[in-house]
Design a protein around this motif. Structure first.
Motif, PDB file in Angstrom:
ATOM      1  N   LEU A  73       0.830  -1.208   0.000  1.00  0.00           N
ATOM      2  CA  LEU A  73       0.000   0.000   0.000  1.00  0.00           C
ATOM      3  C   LEU A  73       0.862   1.255   0.000  1.00  0.00           C
ATOM      4  CD1 LEU A  73      -2.805  -0.883   2.604  1.00  0.00           C
ATOM      5  CD2 LEU A  73      -2.993  -0.870   0.109  1.00  0.00           C
ATOM      6  N   ALA A  74       1.924   1.241   0.789  1.00  0.00           N
ATOM      7  CA  ALA A  74       2.797   2.411   0.885  1.00  0.00           C
ATOM      8  C   ALA A  74       3.502   2.695  -0.433  1.00  0.00           C
ATOM      9  CB  ALA A  74       3.820   2.206   2.001  1.00  0.00           C
ATOM     10  N   GLU A  75       3.852   1.646  -1.166  1.00  0.00           N
ATOM     11  CA  GLU A  75       4.600   1.818  -2.416  1.00  0.00           C
ATOM     12  C   GLU A  75       3.710   2.074  -3.627  1.00  0.00           C
ATOM     13  OE1 GLU A  75       8.729  -0.543  -2.423  1.00  0.00           O
ATOM     14  OE2 GLU A  75       6.996  -1.888  -2.305  1.00  0.00           O
ATOM     15  N   ASN A  76       2.473   1.589  -3.588  1.00  0.00           N
ATOM     16  CA  ASN A  76       1.658   1.583  -4.808  1.00  0.00           C
ATOM     17  C   ASN A  76       0.386   2.420  -4.728  1.00  0.00           C
ATOM     18  OD1 ASN A  76       2.995  -0.646  -6.637  1.00  0.00           O
ATOM     19  ND2 ASN A  76       2.968  -1.493  -4.554  1.00  0.00           N
ATOM     20  N   THR A  77       0.201   3.146  -3.656  1.00  0.00           N
ATOM     21  CA  THR A  77      -0.953   4.040  -3.568  1.00  0.00           C
ATOM     22  C   THR A  77      -0.463   5.430  -3.202  1.00  0.00           C
ATOM     23  OG1 THR A  77      -1.400   3.703  -1.211  1.00  0.00           O
ATOM     24  CG2 THR A  77      -2.360   2.101  -2.736  1.00  0.00           C
TER      25      THR A  77
END
Length: 302
Positions: A73-77
């Protein structure tokens, strides 16, 4: 830290993670506000899309899986850290439902996984998730609480304040949960105690996970037996059966807090107990610090 033994493991209550999700969301749909239900459904749906078809050994939501998902979530949103922490709290409640475990304990285990993450800045999320800062001076806490515990074991063994402190440490429970224990919750024979889950957690408020069984040490069991046999006052003005009592009923939060502070003051000057770091300090121990220390000690050991 005995309360963390065998927290996670395969549950036979559900056939798969999908069936667990369906059951959990079905329960929330009738017990939680619509906005809460939709936020949980959104993040659980994302989780199910992210996790590949599970094998039998991967079908249950463990903290290492949650950690990887939070990194995803941190990398892709484009979501900020506050939103991601909100998702983490939602997922912890779902994990608590699967494992029937205290969300606070699961939060601590997840944070221990995240400590080694190269993606998430641990210092940005710890206080959001646990409500305490893990940047606290654990050595100072350790010195003060170790002095307190040694003093209680040597000078106030089996008293109400001694049992109160030991139970917070052994079970990693917030002070209010220990204060709310009933006499029948304690089983010193097999070294366990039934702890309630605070309703600040959605799973408890919704009636899905309301208590857990925690292990206590042989030393705490012995102190508990001593307290029940000789020190516990039988209340005269109450219909229930609290463990920690006064002559009138359940000991109040202020009474227990005062007893802990007074004992810590005495421990600072007690010969052979106080360390050079704690002697003559003006900062007394309070119950919330004992719980904080129990969590920090666990995190430190991971």
């Amino acid at each position: 830290m005995t309360c963390f033994e065998q927290v996670e493991g395969t549950s036979d209550s559900f056939e798969s993670l999908d069936s667990a999700a369906e059951s959990y969301l079905s329960e929330l749909s009738s017990s939680a506000p619509d906005s809460t239900f939709w936020s949980h459904q959104t993040v659980i749906t994302k989780l199910r899309e992210w996790i590949p078809e599970p094998s039998s050994s991967e079908a249950w939501l463990e903290s290492h899986q949650l950690c990887r998902f939070v990194e995803y979530l941190a990398e892709n949103t484009a979501q900020d850290i506050t939103t991601i922490c909100g998702h983490m709290n939602s997922l912890i409640n779902f994990q608590s439902f699967i494992h029937q475990e205290d969300p606070n304990i699961l939060k601590a285990i997840l944070l221990s996984e995240i400590k080694s993450s190269d993606v998430i800045d641990y210092s940005e999320i710890d206080e959001h998730i646990l409500g305490i800062s893990t940047g606290a001076d654990i050595q100072s806490l350790s010195d003060r609480i170790s002095s307190l515990v040694t003093y209680l074991r040597e000078r106030q063994f089996g008293t109400r304040v001694h049992v109160y402190v030991e139970l917070i440490l052994d079970t990693c429970s917030q002070a209010g949960c220990v204060r709310n224990l009933e006499l029948e919750n304690a089983n010193s024979d097999n070294g366990t105690i039934v702890i309630s889950i605070p309703e600040t957690h959605l799973v408890s408020k919704a009636g899905l996970v309301t208590q857990r069984v925690a292990n206590i040490s042989p030393e705490t069991s012995e102190a508990l037996e001593e307290f029940i046999a000789y020190e516990r006052k039988k209340p005269t003005e109450i219909s229930d059966n609290p463990l920690l009592t006064t002559s009138h009923g359940r000991a109040s939060e202020s009474t227990l807090r005062r007893e802990v502070k007074q004992a810590s003051e005495r421990a600072e000057e007690y010969p052979g107990v106080a360390s050079p770091h704690t002697r003559h300090q003006t900062s007394c121990v309070v119950p919330s610090e004992i719980w904080q220390y129990s969590i920090l000690q666990f995190l430190e050991g991971q």
